[in-house]
Design a protein around this motif. Structure first.
Motif, mmCIF file in Angstrom:
data_model
loop_
_atom_site.group_PDB
_atom_site.id
_atom_site.type_symbol
_atom_site.label_atom_id
_atom_site.label_comp_id
_atom_site.label_asym_id
_atom_site.label_seq_id
_atom_site.Cartn_x
_atom_site.Cartn_y
_atom_site.Cartn_z
ATOM 1 N N THR A 15 0.836 -1.204 0.000
ATOM 2 C CA THR A 15 0.000 0.000 0.000
ATOM 3 C C THR A 15 0.874 1.258 0.000
ATOM 4 O O THR A 15 0.647 2.190 -0.774
ATOM 5 N N GLN A 57 5.529 -20.575 2.962
ATOM 6 C CA GLN A 57 6.984 -20.643 3.171
ATOM 7 C C GLN A 57 7.700 -19.687 2.228
ATOM 8 O O GLN A 57 7.132 -19.256 1.234
ATOM 9 N N ARG A 88 14.290 -10.797 2.926
ATOM 10 C CA ARG A 88 13.433 -11.436 3.908
ATOM 11 C C ARG A 88 14.184 -12.431 4.762
ATOM 12 O O ARG A 88 13.601 -13.054 5.632
ATOM 13 N N ARG A 122 -8.256 -8.431 2.744
ATOM 14 C CA ARG A 122 -7.641 -7.735 1.612
ATOM 15 C C ARG A 122 -8.220 -8.194 0.276
ATOM 16 O O ARG A 122 -8.471 -9.370 0.048
ATOM 17 N N ARG A 164 2.679 -17.740 7.342
ATOM 18 C CA ARG A 164 3.468 -16.578 6.901
ATOM 19 C C ARG A 164 3.931 -15.733 8.086
ATOM 20 O O ARG A 164 5.049 -15.238 8.102
HETATM 21 P P1 AP5 Z 1 -0.740 -4.490 2.022
HETATM 22 O O1 AP5 Z 1 -0.208 -3.152 1.700
HETATM 23 O O2 AP5 Z 1 -1.213 -5.320 0.908
HETATM 24 O O3 AP5 Z 1 0.312 -5.288 2.968
HETATM 25 P P2 AP5 Z 1 1.729 -5.904 2.651
HETATM 26 O O4 AP5 Z 1 2.637 -5.492 3.757
HETATM 27 O O5 AP5 Z 1 2.151 -5.639 1.263
HETATM 28 O O6 AP5 Z 1 1.376 -7.435 2.909
HETATM 29 P P3 AP5 Z 1 1.646 -8.721 2.022
HETATM 30 O O7 AP5 Z 1 0.651 -9.744 2.493
HETATM 31 O O8 AP5 Z 1 1.699 -8.403 0.584
HETATM 32 O O9 AP5 Z 1 3.038 -9.111 2.530
HETATM 33 P P4 AP5 Z 1 3.701 -10.433 2.372
HETATM 34 O O10 AP5 Z 1 5.045 -10.071 2.808
HETATM 35 O O11 AP5 Z 1 3.080 -11.558 3.106
HETATM 36 O O12 AP5 Z 1 3.453 -10.843 0.847
HETATM 37 P P5 AP5 Z 1 4.382 -10.776 -0.437
HETATM 38 O O13 AP5 Z 1 3.521 -10.562 -1.600
HETATM 39 O O14 AP5 Z 1 5.515 -9.880 -0.205
HETATM 40 O O15 AP5 Z 1 -1.925 -4.297 3.100
HETATM 41 C C1 AP5 Z 1 -2.626 -5.410 3.647
HETATM 42 C C2 AP5 Z 1 -4.101 -5.039 3.872
HETATM 43 O O16 AP5 Z 1 -4.180 -4.033 4.877
HETATM 44 C C3 AP5 Z 1 -4.829 -4.470 2.647
HETATM 45 O O17 AP5 Z 1 -6.145 -4.907 2.690
HETATM 46 C C4 AP5 Z 1 -4.729 -2.954 2.841
HETATM 47 O O18 AP5 Z 1 -5.783 -2.281 2.215
HETATM 48 C C5 AP5 Z 1 -4.801 -2.846 4.355
HETATM 49 N N1 AP5 Z 1 -4.029 -1.717 4.885
HETATM 50 C C6 AP5 Z 1 -2.803 -1.274 4.466
HETATM 51 N N2 AP5 Z 1 -2.404 -0.217 5.213
HETATM 52 C C7 AP5 Z 1 -3.398 -0.003 6.138
HETATM 53 C C8 AP5 Z 1 -3.554 0.942 7.203
HETATM 54 N N3 AP5 Z 1 -2.622 1.874 7.462
HETATM 55 N N4 AP5 Z 1 -4.684 0.879 7.942
HETATM 56 C C9 AP5 Z 1 -5.637 -0.076 7.688
HETATM 57 N N5 AP5 Z 1 -5.547 -0.985 6.682
HETATM 58 C C10 AP5 Z 1 -4.428 -0.952 5.927
HETATM 59 O O19 AP5 Z 1 4.934 -12.268 -0.477
HETATM 60 C C11 AP5 Z 1 4.092 -13.362 -0.744
HETATM 61 C C12 AP5 Z 1 4.875 -14.651 -0.708
HETATM 62 O O20 AP5 Z 1 5.892 -14.641 -1.740
HETATM 63 C C13 AP5 Z 1 5.656 -14.919 0.583
HETATM 64 O O21 AP5 Z 1 4.850 -15.540 1.559
HETATM 65 C C14 AP5 Z 1 6.785 -15.815 0.072
HETATM 66 O O22 AP5 Z 1 6.343 -17.128 -0.082
HETATM 67 C C15 AP5 Z 1 7.085 -15.239 -1.304
HETATM 68 N N6 AP5 Z 1 8.154 -14.229 -1.253
HETATM 69 C C16 AP5 Z 1 8.038 -12.894 -1.497
HETATM 70 N N7 AP5 Z 1 9.207 -12.263 -1.329
HETATM 71 C C17 AP5 Z 1 10.101 -13.217 -0.960
HETATM 72 C C18 AP5 Z 1 11.478 -13.202 -0.618
HETATM 73 N N8 AP5 Z 1 12.188 -12.065 -0.597
HETATM 74 N N9 AP5 Z 1 12.078 -14.369 -0.295
HETATM 75 C C19 AP5 Z 1 11.390 -15.539 -0.303
HETATM 76 N N10 AP5 Z 1 10.086 -15.621 -0.600
HETATM 77 C C20 AP5 Z 1 9.443 -14.478 -0.924
#
Ligand code: AP5
Ligand code: MG
Ligand code: ZN
Length: 206
Positions: A15, A57, A88, A122, A164
């Motif tokens: 976001t 994972q 990460r 979300r 997660r």
């Molecule tokens: P949002 O902004 O979508 O949150 P986010 O921090 O981006 O959360 P993610 O779930 O995307 O993080 P993640 O780290 O699990 O996933 P990623 O895609 O990186 O906000 C969340 C919600 O809250 C929304 O509904 C939003 O509207 C709301 N919101 C936001 N701000 C708010 C506020 N201030 N007040 C109220 N509401 C609010 O990773 C996914 C998967 O990919 C991982 O599990 C892993 O398997 C893999 N992966 C990704 N990167 C790596 C890496 N570097 N190494 C290994 N595996 C990886």
């Protein structure tokens, strides 16, 4: 400006990243988004990534590091980048230190008990990636920015989210100390409305 957004799943990295990338004119690079687009295209990376993401994972370091290394070599990263969801693990952070100079690490801090509700509620735009929450959508099912359909991520169910969050505590949270030691850590309270969190990040980034 080379910036990292650190934070638990659901902390608001995506976001804030969309807004910060626009303000500072630097590319938003989300490893999660890169994996999801590979899964959609059924590429070899996507097939590997899916088997880990579905379980909550982390995708193995060697796969992830290579993707980011290649991405940061692109021309649009010459004036900086905003990394969302990478590094990460400490191994990823150490690898990144070898191929780029990190200038600021923004830790978006949100209490654990708020994260589950944020994630399970979300909805994301299938086209531009904007994140929404059902509590504020008033029943709308399309993106306010581009009109495309809103979907729920496959890994946003309660079982996968618990995994997660556990993975975050064990493997990613140690990075807070890692970057504090290097003197580049900025911590912001992520438990406020989106605009307020955005303003406090901008203030601290300068
Ligand atoms: P949002 O902004 O979508 O949150 P986010 O921090 O981006 O959360 P993610 O779930 O995307 O993080 P993640 O780290 O699990 O996933 P990623 O895609 O990186 O906000 C969340 C919600 O809250 C929304 O509904 C939003 O509207 C709301 N919101 C936001 N701000 C708010 C506020 N201030 N007040 C109220 N509401 C609010 O990773 C996914 C998967 O990919 C991982 O599990 C892993 O398997 C893999 N992966 C990704 N990167 C790596 C890496 N570097 N190494 C290994 N595996 C990886
Ligand atoms: Mg995200
Ligand atoms: Zn959209």
């Amino acid at each position: 400006m080379n910036v990292i957004l650190l934070g638990a799943p659901g902390a608001g990295k995506g976001t804030q990243a969309v807004r910060l990338a626009e303000k500072y004119g630097i590319p938003h690079i989300s490893t999660g988004d890169i994996f999801r687009s590979n899964i959609k295209g059924q590429t070899p990376i996507g097939i590997v990534a899916k088997s880990y993401i579905d379980k909550g994972q982390l995708v193995p370091d060697e796969v992830t590091i290579q993707i980011v290394k290649e991405r940061l070599e692109k021309d649009d990263c010459k004036c900086g980048y905003l990394l969302d969801g990478f590094p990460r693990t400490v191994a990823q952070a150490e690898a990144l230190d070898k191929f780029s100079k990190v200038e600021a690490v923004v830790n978006v801090d949100v209490p654990l008990n708020k994260l589950l509700k944020r994630i399970t509620g979300r909805r994301v735009c299938a086209k531009c990636g904007e994140s929404y929450h059902v509590d504020y959508l008033e029943g709308k099912t399309t993106c306010a920015k581009c009109g495309a359909e809103l979907i729920q991520r496959a890994d946003d169910n309660e079982t996968t989210v618990s995994a997660r969050l556990e993975v975050y505590e064990k493997q990613t949270a140690p990075l807070i100390e890692y970057y504090a030691q290097k003197g580049v850590l900025i911590t912001v309270d992520g438990d406020g409305d989106i605009e307020r969190v955005f303003n406090s990040i901008c203030e601290k980034l300068g």
